[in-house]
Design an enzyme around this catalytic site. Structure first.
Site, PDB file in Angstrom:
ATOM      1  CE  LYS A  53      -3.883  -2.508   2.133  1.00 54.75           C
ATOM      2  NZ  LYS A  53      -4.761  -2.683   3.101  1.00 54.75           N
ATOM      3  CD  GLN A  97      -3.181  -4.385   6.463  1.00 61.74           C
ATOM      4  OE1 GLN A  97      -3.272  -3.578   5.551  1.00 61.74           O
ATOM      5  NE2 GLN A  97      -4.190  -5.456   6.229  1.00 61.74           N
ATOM      6  CG  ASP A 120      -9.374  -0.055   4.583  1.00 56.57           C
ATOM      7  OD1 ASP A 120      -9.230  -0.375   3.399  1.00 56.57           O
ATOM      8  OD2 ASP A 120      -8.709  -0.642   5.517  1.00 56.57           O
TER       9      ASP A 120
END
Ligand code: NDP
Length: 281
Positions: A53, A97, A120
């Site tokens: 990422k 994460q 997200d």
């Protein structure tokens, strides 16, 4: 023999569009679009995802701010950092994460992120807006990528019977909601579903998000269906999807490979959410 849906190629196209938008943003605002990434613990797969990422941010001209905690970090520490990032004008998106260490309440952490900075798309406000069919600043990345992969085939989603196998909050449920929003007829299956094979065999579009290697076999797939394989199952033999690719490719009309299908699109959509968030704010 089916046509391959090339997620790598599609993601590269999306990323080049994001790069242009990120450059325009920088010219207008005098600063780069910024994404903060938080990782806690030493899950090896998470380390790979975070690295990928951050690399993708660099390639697209997005500034990344990485915060790594060890597995003993307290919930209060993580919350403090999120408060600071919520207030930081250089941060447009915040990504935590998953999984977090077991003693940390993931839901509480995700809820602490400002909905407009929810890179997200997991925040309850964004998930709720998706459910209500309202415009959402941030849509869950994997489902958003799945829709773009399906649309890349040129086959209309409207009116098609779509079967989603899996009902998780991060993949199955938001994918079903997005497909409903595109006027598909949607069936959601899970571990308690009876006669699964009979149901999947009626799918014009089949999305597999189960987490079990080669779970979807050729006899579960309708001829010429679009098959999207979300699964990422690692074992000593390598990385495998939820679909038995070698057999299903002879039945499906279109199919995504693993790797090189949904995975690259998930990262591209994370960057898209971040740039969208920067523009909105
Ligand atoms: P979860 O484990 O949260 O959910 C799995 C779902 O599959 C559950 O809803 C479960 O049902 C269902 N399921 C399990 N066994 C069966 C069965 N025998 N028959 C029918 N349904 C079943 O997984 P995720 O949604 O988080 O992820 C799914 C897969 O996608 C994983 O391999 C994951 O690694 C991968 N993934 C890939 C991403 C990418 O970018 N490519 C991103 C995110 C995930 P129930 O609810 O009843 O337990």
């Amino acid at each position: 023999m089916s046509e391959l849906i090339d997620g790598k190629k599609l993601a590269a196209k999306v990323r080049s569009e994001i790069k242009v938008r990120a450059e325009e943003f920088e010219k207008k605002s005098g600063r780069k679009v910024g994404l903060a990434v938080i990782k806690a613990g030493d899950d090896p797969a998470s380390a790979i995802y975070v690295r990928n990422k951050i690399k993708a941010c660099e390639e697209c001209g997005i500034a990344s701010f990485a915060y790594y905690f060890d597995g003993n970090v307290t919930q209060a520490n993580v919350m403090e950092l999120i408060d600071a990032l919520n207030a930081d004008k250089n941060v447009d998106g915040i990504l935590v994460q998953l999984p977090l260490p077991k003693h940390i309440d993931e839901r509480a952490v995700l809820s602490a992120i400002l909905p407009d900075k929810d890179a997200d798309g997991f925040h309850a406000v964004n998930a709720g807006k998706l459910f209500l069919g309202e415009p959402v600043s941030s849509v869950a990345c994997t489902p958003r990528g799945i829709i773009e992969l399906i649309e890349s085939t040129g086959v209309a989603i409207k009116g098609k019977h779509t079967v989603v196998v899996g009902r998780s909050n991060i993949v199955g449920k938001p994918t079903a909601m997005l497909l409903l929003g595109k006027d598909a007829t949607v069936t959601v299956c899970h571990s308690k579903t009876e006669n699964l094979r009979e149901i999947t065999r009626t799918a014009d579009i089949l999305v597999a998000a189960v987490g079990k290697k080669k779970f979807i076999t050729a006899d579960m797939v309708k001829r010429d269906a679009i098959v999207i394989d979300v699964g990422m199952n690692r074992d000593e033999e390598g990385l495998f999807g939820d679909v038995d690719f070698d057999a299903v490719k002879d039945v499906a009309g279109y199919i995504t490979p693993v790797p090189g299908g949904v995975g690259p699109m998930t990262i591209a959509m994370l960057l898209k959410n971040t740039v969208d968030g920067a523009k909105i704010r």
